[in-house]
Design an enzyme around this catalytic site. Structure first.
Site, PDB file in Angstrom:
ATOM      1  N   GLU A 176      28.368  21.163 -28.193  1.00  0.00           N
ATOM      2  CA  GLU A 176      29.798  20.646 -28.838  1.00  0.00           C
ATOM      3  C   GLU A 176      30.641  20.557 -27.850  1.00  0.00           C
ATOM      4  O   GLU A 176      31.805  20.054 -27.848  1.00  0.00           O
ATOM      5  CB  GLU A 176      30.198  21.052 -30.046  1.00  0.00           C
ATOM      6  N   ASP A 203      23.069  21.696 -13.152  1.00  0.00           N
ATOM      7  CA  ASP A 203      23.102  23.050 -13.007  1.00  0.00           C
ATOM      8  C   ASP A 203      24.117  23.752 -13.718  1.00  0.00           C
ATOM      9  O   ASP A 203      24.084  25.154 -13.877  1.00  0.00           O
ATOM     10  CB  ASP A 203      23.489  23.287 -11.472  1.00  0.00           C
TER      11      ASP A 203
HETATM   12  N1  LIG Z   1      29.103  19.063 -25.226  1.00  0.00           N
HETATM   13  C1  LIG Z   1      29.732  19.287 -23.932  1.00  0.00           C
HETATM   14  N2  LIG Z   1      30.849  18.664 -23.855  1.00  0.00           N
HETATM   15  C2  LIG Z   1      31.705  18.777 -22.253  1.00  0.00           C
HETATM   16  N3  LIG Z   1      31.186  19.602 -21.437  1.00  0.00           N
HETATM   17  C3  LIG Z   1      29.786  20.296 -21.774  1.00  0.00           C
HETATM   18  C4  LIG Z   1      29.238  20.220 -23.074  1.00  0.00           C
HETATM   19  N4  LIG Z   1      28.113  20.990 -22.997  1.00  0.00           N
HETATM   20  C5  LIG Z   1      28.091  21.597 -21.734  1.00  0.00           C
HETATM   21  N5  LIG Z   1      29.243  21.212 -21.012  1.00  0.00           N
HETATM   22  C6  LIG Z   1      29.622  21.494 -19.570  1.00  0.00           C
HETATM   23  O1  LIG Z   1      29.379  20.347 -18.748  1.00  0.00           O
HETATM   24  C7  LIG Z   1      29.333  21.027 -17.518  1.00  0.00           C
HETATM   25  C8  LIG Z   1      28.811  19.962 -16.499  1.00  0.00           C
HETATM   26  O2  LIG Z   1      27.376  20.020 -17.074  1.00  0.00           O
HETATM   27  P1  LIG Z   1      25.936  19.964 -16.206  1.00  0.00           P
HETATM   28  O3  LIG Z   1      26.073  20.926 -15.221  1.00  0.00           O
HETATM   29  O4  LIG Z   1      24.800  19.966 -17.183  1.00  0.00           O
HETATM   30  O5  LIG Z   1      25.985  18.354 -15.365  1.00  0.00           O
HETATM   31  P2  LIG Z   1      26.578  17.847 -14.249  1.00  0.00           P
HETATM   32  O6  LIG Z   1      27.766  18.535 -13.951  1.00  0.00           O
HETATM   33  O7  LIG Z   1      26.431  16.363 -14.445  1.00  0.00           O
HETATM   34  O8  LIG Z   1      25.216  18.372 -13.306  1.00  0.00           O
HETATM   35  P3  LIG Z   1      25.232  19.240 -12.044  1.00  0.00           P
HETATM   36  O9  LIG Z   1      25.767  20.533 -12.386  1.00  0.00           O
HETATM   37  O10 LIG Z   1      23.828  19.079 -11.528  1.00  0.00           O
HETATM   38  O11 LIG Z   1      25.920  18.686 -10.899  1.00  0.00           O
HETATM   39  C9  LIG Z   1      29.028  22.301 -17.471  1.00  0.00           C
HETATM   40  O12 LIG Z   1      29.990  23.123 -16.898  1.00  0.00           O
HETATM   41  C10 LIG Z   1      28.896  22.577 -18.807  1.00  0.00           C
HETATM   42  O13 LIG Z   1      29.492  23.887 -19.188  1.00  0.00           O
HETATM   43  C1  LIG Z   2      30.392  13.485   5.349  1.00  0.00           C
HETATM   44  C2  LIG Z   2      29.310  13.808   4.386  1.00  0.00           C
HETATM   45  C3  LIG Z   2      27.998  14.050   4.940  1.00  0.00           C
HETATM   46  C4  LIG Z   2      26.892  14.376   3.957  1.00  0.00           C
HETATM   47  C5  LIG Z   2      26.405  15.607   4.000  1.00  0.00           C
HETATM   48  C6  LIG Z   2      25.349  15.947   2.855  1.00  0.00           C
HETATM   49  C7  LIG Z   2      25.153  17.353   2.698  1.00  0.00           C
HETATM   50  C8  LIG Z   2      24.506  17.811   1.487  1.00  0.00           C
HETATM   51  C9  LIG Z   2      24.292  19.130   1.219  1.00  0.00           C
HETATM   52  C10 LIG Z   2      23.796  19.307  -0.295  1.00  0.00           C
HETATM   53  C11 LIG Z   2      24.287  21.031  -0.685  1.00  0.00           C
HETATM   54  C12 LIG Z   2      23.971  20.978  -2.180  1.00  0.00           C
HETATM   55  C13 LIG Z   2      24.389  22.342  -2.539  1.00  0.00           C
HETATM   56  C14 LIG Z   2      24.184  22.549  -4.115  1.00  0.00           C
HETATM   57  C15 LIG Z   2      24.952  23.032  -4.814  1.00  0.00           C
HETATM   58  C16 LIG Z   2      24.819  23.279  -6.154  1.00  0.00           C
HETATM   59  O1  LIG Z   2      24.729  24.594  -6.539  1.00  0.00           O
HETATM   60  C17 LIG Z   2      25.881  22.719  -6.912  1.00  0.00           C
HETATM   61  C18 LIG Z   2      25.623  22.710  -8.511  1.00  0.00           C
HETATM   62  O2  LIG Z   2      24.923  21.581  -8.674  1.00  0.00           O
HETATM   63  N1  LIG Z   2      26.418  21.460  -6.504  1.00  0.00           N
HETATM   64  C19 LIG Z   2      27.718  21.347  -5.964  1.00  0.00           C
HETATM   65  O3  LIG Z   2      28.245  22.209  -5.783  1.00  0.00           O
HETATM   66  C20 LIG Z   2      28.001  19.817  -5.538  1.00  0.00           C
HETATM   67  C21 LIG Z   2      28.291  19.650  -4.310  1.00  0.00           C
HETATM   68  C22 LIG Z   2      27.750  18.524  -3.540  1.00  0.00           C
HETATM   69  C23 LIG Z   2      28.065  18.468  -1.986  1.00  0.00           C
HETATM   70  C24 LIG Z   2      27.986  17.139  -1.217  1.00  0.00           C
END
Ligand SMILES: Nc1ncnc2c1ncn2[C@@H]1O[C@H](COP(=O)(O)OP(=O)(O)OP(=O)(O)O)[C@@H](O)[C@H]1O
Ligand SMILES: CCCCCCCCCCCCC/C=C/[C@@H](O)[C@H](CO)NC(=O)CCCCC
Ligand SMILES: [Ca+2]
Length: 590
Positions: A176, A203
């Protein structure tokens, strides 16, 4: 050749029109077309054999005559083959597709008599029931706001039917608010009822789950999670990730794909992949756990900027990435690290962490066999200890990758040779360089070229490290008050570039979450130590100022991360090596 004693069943059954020799051994279901069967006998066509490991059978079901497909094809098959469908049974199993994707395939066998079908179905079910690692009851959390906000639909359409087929019972909770899953796991969830926890999201959602589970395990076991020197207790529940987020880095790096069906199948077959967890501390205060990236500078800034663009969905990272690349901020400070010793592997290895990784096995055994030595080493760790190395400089990025961080944006990841479960993290330091050079480094994350083979980049495999920005170097909490003010004003300047003041501080990106002062809330349960009390007091004042100015980031001065080897387990098996050609399923086989 299979030893006769291990053969459980051997029968002649039909698959479609073909007569097959079908056998069930302790670990393998095999069906092989008899070379003379089929509409046309072909003396030169070799008979094709299929084998499925019992461990990769999802379920077996008896076919019912009434199990109608819309076009009445069962009736047609029955008429064509002159067979009674009640003599048929279907085996659902894992089939490997390209790019590490798994799909649920099925094969229907027709028996000459009902008793034989019962025997086959009973034997396969018995074999499946004997696999103790398969989960029977799962607790599922769905984040409806992840990624493109499709988490609920993905679960209902792609995952729930598979769990039902496999007889896995679930309790499903749609979150939620942010931290709903974490708080539920910490205080309410009846964990004894479950064999695992599954999160549907990205993540950030996975991070919530590990924060809830690790906390609960330490509380139940009487371990103080605040102490950076205390060994944490591993939990008993495995965690599954159904990817529905923006980066899905943890799923991608542990499975090889960010595909919900593939992940659901890894859960069903009961895979288990241990994983390192980095606990991040400020002095004696626990802040957060990290399993993928702990990044200061570029990735901290990208994340901070992208949070304001959440409405853009996954594209926010691309936009903020380009913006922060052009901004080209660097940060001055001191990095200290404790190199990992007595372990296999280096960050420049050509070998990758793959399913059944020997480096992870070796290092994991090493650390579990000699915990005393490990503890003694750690107890003597201090900045004066000769083991610690110190580097001062100006950095565009300071990244600690506890695993490769492979994701669709960067299929080899931030540290391609990092290991999921070796008890170490790869500390990557990108020193101040030209925009052109930094771009070369970034682009190498997406190509085969080595991103570390540049004069301004260095990488170290470490157990612990510490980063202190220049203006925090006195490292006393009282000084942090002054530094906090400095931080506050540099934050304002960041938002008002016209004043030309470069920020002195970045933010920490901890697995895609910004490390803010709110991280401190997880430790309020205990009597606070004196220095921590000052910190909390300080933070409370800051909280007021920040909320007044509507600024939501706060950088901790000196962070102290420590890796806990194989603290958690996932429903995954690591990335599998590509199959050799002969192993590929042949769609025209029968
Ligand atoms: N019901 C909710 N409403 C709003 N935010 C939520 C809810 N449930 C979880 N969250 C929060 O949403 C945030 C983002 O979620 P999530 O990591 O699943 O997706 P994302 O950011 O799109 O993906 P990634 O982390 O892979 O980049 C998390 O910090 C989580 O704590
Ligand atoms: C001028 C641009 C050149 C492009 C270069 C691309 C390089 C890509 C490297 C990708 C590294 C990903 C690291 C992952 C981190 C995750 O733990 C975290 C949680 O989902 N994501 C981010 O922080 C999201 C961070 C996303 C960063 C792009
Ligand atoms: Ca690791």
């Amino acid at each position: 050749m299979e030893r006769p004693g291990r053969l459980l069943l051997l029968s002649e059954l039909r698959v479609g029109n073909a007569a097959c020799d079908v056998s069930l051994c302790r670990s393998l279901l095999t069906w092989k077309r008899r070379s003379s069967s089929g509409p046309v006998y072909h003396p030169f066509r070799p008979s094709v054999s299929h084998s499925v490991s019992v461990s990769e059978i999802i379920s077996v079901r008896e076919e019912e005559e009434s199990r109608g497909r819309d076009d009445g094809s069962w009736k047609k098959i029955k008429e064509r083959e002159g067979k009674d469908c009640r003599l048929a049974f279907t085996v659902l199993y894992v089939e490997r597709r390209q790019q590490h994707r798994w799909r649920c395939a099925e094969v229907t066998f027709t028996c000459p008599e009902g008793a034989l079908r019962q025997h086959w179905v009973g034997s396969i079910r018995e074999q499946l029931a004997a696999i103790a690692s398969r989960p029977k009851h799962l607790l599922v959390y769905i984040n409806p706001c992840s990624g493109k906000r499709k988490g609920k639909r993905i679960y209902e359409e792609k995952v729930a039917p598979l769990f039902a087929q496999a007889g896995v019972a679930t309790q499903v909770i749609v979150t939620e608010r942010a931290n709903y899953a974490r708080d539920h796991l910490r205080t309410e969830a009846e964990l004894k009822k479950f064999d695992g926890v599954v999160c549907v999201g990205g993540d950030g959602m996975f991070s919530e789950i590990i924060h809830g589970l690790i906390w609960r395990t330490q509380m139940d076991g009487g371990v103080d999670p605040d102490s950076p020197d205390e060994a944490l207790l591993p939990g008993s529940l495995r965690i599954g990730i159904i990817p529905a987020g923006s980066t899905d880095c943890i799923c991608f790096a542990t499975v090889g794909a960010n595909d919900p069906v593939t992940s659901a199948l890894h859960v069903i077959v009961g895979d288990s992949q241990p994983m390192d967890v980095c606990s991040v501390h400020h002095n004696s205060t626990f802040l957060r756990y990290s399993v993928s990236l702990l990044g200061y500078g570029f990735y901290g800034d990208v994340l901070t900027d992208s949070e304001r663009k959440r409405w853009l969905g996954p594209a926010r990272y691309d936009l903020s990435g380009v913006k922060m690349f052009l901004t080209h901020h660097y940060y001055e400070g001191t990095v200290s690290y404790l190199p990992a010793r007595g372990i296999k592997g280096t960050p420049r290895d050509a070998a990758r962490c793959r399913s059944g990784c020997v480096v992870c096995q070796h290092n994991g055994e090493q650390l579990s066999e000699k915990p005393e030595r490990y503890e003694v080493d750690e107890a003597s760790d201090s900045e004066n200890d000769s083991e610690w190395r110190t580097i001062r400089g100006k950095f565009l990025a300071i990244n600690a990758a506890s695993m490769s961080c492979a994701c669709p944006r960067s299929p080899k990841g931030l540290s391609p040779a990092a290991h999921l479960a070796d008890g170490t993290t790869d500390l990557i330091l990108v020193r101040k360089c030209s925009r052109f050079d930094f771009l070369r480094h970034l682009l190498r994350h997406t190509s085969k070229d080595d991103q570390f083979d540049l004069t301004f980049v260095e990488v170290h495999r470490v157990r612990r490290f510490r980063f202190t920005p220049r203006y925090c170097q006195s490292n006393s909490d009282l000084d942090m008050r002054e530094n906090g003010k400095h931080q506050l004003f540099s934050q304002i300047c960041r938002d008002h570039p016209a004043c030309g003041c470069a920020p002195a501080y970045s933010s920490w990106n901890c697995d895609g979450e910004i490390l803010t002062h709110t991280a401190i809330d997880v430790r309020y349960r205990d009597p606070l130590g004196a220095s921590s009390r000052i910190l909390v007091e300080f933070l409370t004042q800051e909280e007021f100022i920040f909320s007044f100015l509507n600024l939501n980031t706060f950088s901790f001065c000196s962070l102290f991360p420590r890796v806990h080897c194989q603290l958690i387990k996932l429903f995954a098996r690591g990335i599998e090596e590509p199959m050799v050609f002969e192993d590929l399923p042949n769609p025209c086989a029968i």
